[in-house]
Design an enzyme around this catalytic site. Structure first.
Site: not given
Ligand code: PLP
Length: 378
Positions: A74, A329
Site C-alpha cells: 500500500t 481489504c
Molecule cells: N496490491 C495488491 C494487489 C494486494 O493484493 C495488496 C494486499 O492485499 C496490496 C497491494 C497491499 O499490500 P500491503 O498489505 O502490503 O499493504
C-alpha cells in the site's frame, strides 16, 4: 483442542515461514542497533539491512540502489504514484477499474489535490484490458503513467506485460505495475521487464506483515516521500523495520527455492477445483480467465442461488474453512467487490475467492468441495 483449519485465503496473507520467524526473533533479540548509528552496534544493523537489500535486488534482477524499503504494498503504491506526479511531473494516469484500492484511491487523491486526470482502460467481461483502447488513450494526450497490476488480487488475471510495455515505450508513458501478487510466486526478471516501477509485499510470500519494498528504475528517480531523516537515501525517513526487512529478504529467498515444484503442486490443487467444483455444484461459475492468462494461486467463483450471500463465509468458517469474498481489504465488511462490479458480475448470489499457497494440500481442496456440496444439499 485446537481444530484443524483449512486456509484458502493466501492472497490476503500467508503464514510466515518458520525459518523467517526464527531469523526475525534472533534479530529482534540480538541485533537491536539503529542502522543510522555509527558505532559498532549500529553498523551491525546496517550490515544486515544492506545485505537484505542486495539479496532482494539479486532475486529480482535489479540494482540494490533501485530498491527502497516501505511498510508494504500500500505504501509503495502511494509513494510511487505520488512520486510520478510530484517529481516526474506526470499529470495523466491511465489505469483500470480492477486495480487494488491502494492504486485507485491514490489516483483519486491525485485528481483531487493535484489536478491529475484518471482515464480507465476498458476491460472485457473476463477482465482483460483492451489494448487497442489503451493505445488510443496513449496516442491522444500528454505523456502518461500507465498503472496496471501484474496479477489481479481478486480474480487472478495476469497482465500481458510485454504488450503493455511496448505501448508505454512507443508513447513515452511510465509503466507502474502493482506486482504484489506475483513477486515471490513467479521468477520475474525486473531488469528485463518493461516495468519502471514495481511493488513488493513480504506477507504475500510467507514473510512478515508491515515490510515491503518498491522498485524504481534507475533514471526514473522520484523524490523523497517521507521527510524527517536521511534513511533510504533520503527517500523515506524513519528508523527501518530491520527484522521485517531481513525477514522479507529471507522469505523471498525461500520462495525461490523449488519455485517450479511449488507452482506445480499448487496448480494440481487449482486444476482439481476447476474440475470438481462445477461438477459437484451445478451452476457454479468461475470469474476472470482461470483457464487462460492467470496466476496459479487465485480462483474466483460465483456460486449458484440457493444460499444467502451473507451467510456463506460464516458457514464456511464454522466448517473450519477460511476463505474470503470480495477483496482482502474489504473482506468481513460484506461490501460488494469493486472488481466483480466492474465486470458486471451479479453479486446477489455468493462469490468466493480461493487463494492457495505451498502449505495447501489436495485433501484440503477435496474437503472444501465436500463442505460446499453439503451446504447446497441443505
Ligand atoms: N496490491 C495488491 C494487489 C494486494 O493484493 C495488496 C494486499 O492485499 C496490496 C497491494 C497491499 O499490500 P500491503 O498489505 O502490503 O499493504
Amino acid at each position: 483442542m485446537k481444530r484443524t483449519l483449512i486456509y484458502f485465503d493466501n492472497a490476503a496473507t500467508t503464514p510466515v515461514f518458520p525459518e523467517v520467524a526464527e531469523l526475525m526473533f534472533q534479530l529482534v533479540s540480538g541485533n537491536y542497533g539503529n542502522p543510522s548509528s555509527i558505532h559498532e552496534i549500529g553498523r551491525r544493523a546496517k550490515v544486515e539491512l544492506e545485505a537484505a537489500r542486495r539479496q532482494i535486488a539479486r532475486l529480482l534482477h535489479v540494482q540494490p540502489g533501485e530498491i527502497y524499503f516501505t511498510s508494504g504494498g500500500t505504501e509503495a503504491n502511494n509513494a510511487l504514484l505520488w512520486g510520478c506526479c510530484k517529481s516526474l511531473k506526470r499529470k495523466r494516469f491511465i489505469t483500470t477499474k480492477l486495480e487494488h484500492p491502494s492504486v485507485i484511491q491514490t489516483l483519486e487523491s491525485l485528481r483531487e489535490f493535484m489536478g491529475c486526470s484518471i482515464e480507465f482502460v476498458l476491460v472485457n467481461e473476463q477482465g482483460a484490458p483492451d489494448l487497442d483502447h489503451l493505445e488510443s488513450l496513449l496516442f491522444d494526450g500528454a505523456p502518461a503513467v500507465v498503472s496496471l497490476m501484474h496479477a489481479n488480487n481478486e480474480i487472478g488475471n495476469l497482465l500481458p506485460v510485454e504488450k503493455v510495455g511496448e505501448l508505454c515505450k512507443k508513447y513515452g508513458a511510465l509503466f507502474h505495475s502493482d506486482t504484489v501478487q506475483t513477486i515471490g510466486k513467479m521468477a520475474i526478471d525486473i531488469d528485463r521487464s518493461p516495468f519502471d516501477f514495481a511493488v513488493v509485499s513480504a506477507h504475500k510470500f510467507h514473510g512478515p506483515k508491515g515490510a515491503g519494498a518498491m522498485f524504481v528504475r534507475s533514471g526514473k528517480g522520484i523524490g523523497p516521500f517521507v521527510s524527517g531523516g536521511s534513511q533510504e537515501r533520503n527517500m523515506r525517513a524513519g528508523t527501518e523495520n530491520l527484522a521485517g526487512i531481513v525477514g522479507m529478504a529471507k522469505a523471498l529467498e525461500l520462495s525461490y527455492v523449488d519455485m517450479d515444484i511449488t507452482e506445480g503442486r499448487i496448480k494440481k490443487i487449482r486444476d482439481f477445483l476447476l474440475e470438481a467444483l462445477p461438477a459437484e455444484i451445478p451452476g457454479l461459475r468461475f470469474n476472470g480467465n482461470p483457464m487462460g492468462q492467470a496466476i496459479y494461486t487465485i480462483l474466483n467463483v460465483s456460486l449458484p442461488a440457493g444460499m444467502d450471500a451473507d451467510m456463506l463465509l460464516p458457514r464456511l468458517d464454522l466448517a473450519g474453512v477460511c476463505v474470503s469474498t470480495g477483496s482482502a481489504c474489504s473482506s468481513g465488511s460484506n461490501k460488494p467487490s469493486h472488481v466483480l462490479s466492474a465486470l458486471g458480475i451479479d453479486q446477489k448470489t455468493p462469490n468466493l475467492r480461493l487463494s492457495f499457497s505451498r502449505n495447501n494440500t489436495l485433501e484440503e481442496a477435496e474437503r472444501l468441495v465436500e463442505v460446499l456440496k453439503e451446504m447446497y444439499k441443505k
